[in-house]
Design an enzyme around this catalytic site. Structure first.
Site, PDB file in Angstrom:
ATOM      1  N   ASP A  54      48.309  36.276  38.039  1.00  0.00           N
ATOM      2  CA  ASP A  54      48.578  37.336  39.005  1.00  0.00           C
ATOM      3  C   ASP A  54      49.938  37.192  39.679  1.00  0.00           C
ATOM      4  O   ASP A  54      50.599  36.150  39.573  1.00  0.00           O
ATOM      5  CB  ASP A  54      47.485  37.341  40.088  1.00  0.00           C
ATOM      6  CG  ASP A  54      46.218  38.032  39.624  1.00  0.00           C
ATOM      7  OD1 ASP A  54      46.265  38.739  38.610  1.00  0.00           O
ATOM      8  OD2 ASP A  54      45.171  37.867  40.293  1.00  0.00           O
ATOM      9  N   LYS A  76      49.469  42.718  39.980  1.00  0.00           N
ATOM     10  CA  LYS A  76      49.397  44.037  40.600  1.00  0.00           C
ATOM     11  C   LYS A  76      50.084  43.973  41.956  1.00  0.00           C
ATOM     12  O   LYS A  76      49.783  43.109  42.769  1.00  0.00           O
ATOM     13  CB  LYS A  76      47.950  44.488  40.778  1.00  0.00           C
ATOM     14  CG  LYS A  76      47.167  44.649  39.480  1.00  0.00           C
ATOM     15  CD  LYS A  76      45.750  45.126  39.778  1.00  0.00           C
ATOM     16  CE  LYS A  76      44.958  45.341  38.492  1.00  0.00           C
ATOM     17  NZ  LYS A  76      44.615  44.054  37.855  1.00  0.00           N
ATOM     18  N   MET A 189      45.513  42.668  52.903  1.00  0.00           N
ATOM     19  CA  MET A 189      46.275  43.735  52.237  1.00  0.00           C
ATOM     20  C   MET A 189      46.415  44.980  53.103  1.00  0.00           C
ATOM     21  O   MET A 189      46.321  46.099  52.618  1.00  0.00           O
ATOM     22  CB  MET A 189      45.597  44.112  50.911  1.00  0.00           C
ATOM     23  CG  MET A 189      45.426  42.959  49.952  1.00  0.00           C
ATOM     24  SD  MET A 189      44.530  43.405  48.446  1.00  0.00           S
ATOM     25  CE  MET A 189      42.848  43.574  49.078  1.00  0.00           C
TER      26      MET A 189
END
Length: 278
Positions: A54, A76, A189
């Site tokens: 990641d 991502k 996030m």
């Protein structure tokens, strides 16, 4: 070079040759500091034929793999995906079917907003053997590196962890209901959505002067912390230029930050740093 514990690849697996039967390890890499990976997670990296990793995985961990290992970036970022989730699932299955040991190296913990559950489902449905290797979640480690205990007998005995990602709507977060819990709230996030969800929390009944903190790139040498109150923390974070990756802690435990802050002193200790993977 790393001072982490090294493991040898099982003798029946050969050098870089595929194993007789493939297997996938969904490994949590931890929150950023490469030394926070588990011993089992590191062992999996040392055995891997293929590593799918990641965006927030430390580059130092990738160097723990053997020469010749296939390393594939599948990270991502906000509004930018190197690969769609269905394609990642397909790669995991394909390489395992070739008889390879595959490590899916994920930031934090695979099962906490890491889509590890989706990947495990895909593997199970395809009949691929797999193991889950839990990781140290950023929701716990990042506040700890900021000197903020998520629970404390004098403050709260409850913690709620949610995502503040604006596009995460399955299911959506009921911020007004969360405001009634009164314990510690950790929002992952959520930098872009900070003005919106802090306002929702206030509208739900959380007092505007509730202590809050935003921590950017926690557990790394680039860690930055802004503390304030619920009503003003979004403006403070914007003025300070804080951006992803970052998380927000809301609750009275934030008041312990100044007293318990330890990482800044440790990270400036050259003797200590020389003993770590950085």
């Amino acid at each position: 070079m790393s001072t982490l514990i090294h493991y040898r690849r099982p003798a029946n697996s050969g050098n870089n040759e595929p194993s007789p039967r493939g297997k996938v390890f969904l490994v949590g890499a931890g929150p950023g500091d490469p030394d926070l990976i588990t011993v089992k997670g590191l062992r999996c990296l040392h055995m891997a034929d293929v590593v799918l990793y990641d965006r927030l995985v430390s580059p130092a961990l990738l160097e723990e793999t053997r020469p010749g290992v296939l390393r594939i970036y599948v990270g991502k970022g906000p509004q930018k995906h190197a690969m769609e989730q269905t394609d990642i699932n397909t790669l995991l299955i394909t390489y395992a079917q070739q008889g390879r040991i595959v490590v899916r190296l994920k930031g934090g913990d695979p099962f906490l907003f890491g889509r590890g559950g989706e990947e495990a489902e895909a593997l199970a449905n395809a009949g691929i053997p797999f193991e889950i290797v839990p990781g140290v979640s950023s929701s716990i480690a990042v506040p700890a590196y900021a000197g903020i205990p998520l629970t404390h007998r004098n403050y709260t005995s409850t913690v709620t962890i949610v995502t503040g990602h604006a596009g995460y709507t399955s299911p959506g977060v009921n911020w007004e209901a969360l405001a009634q819990l009164k314990g510690t709230l950790v929002v992952l996030m959520g930098v872009k959505a900070l003005p919106q969800f802090t306002q929702h929390l206030i509208e739900g009944g959380l007092t505007p002067d509730t202590p809050a903190a935003v921590i950017q790139e926690g557990t790394t040498a680039q860690q930055r912390i802004i503390t304030g109150e619920l009503a003003t923390i979004a403006r403070q974070a914007s003025e300070a230029g804080l951006s992803s990756p970052a998380l927000t802690v809301i609750g009275h435990v934030v008041n312990l930050h100044e007293l318990l802050s330890w990482y800044e002193a440790v990270s400036s200790d050259a003797t200590f740093n020389n003993a770590l993977v950085v």
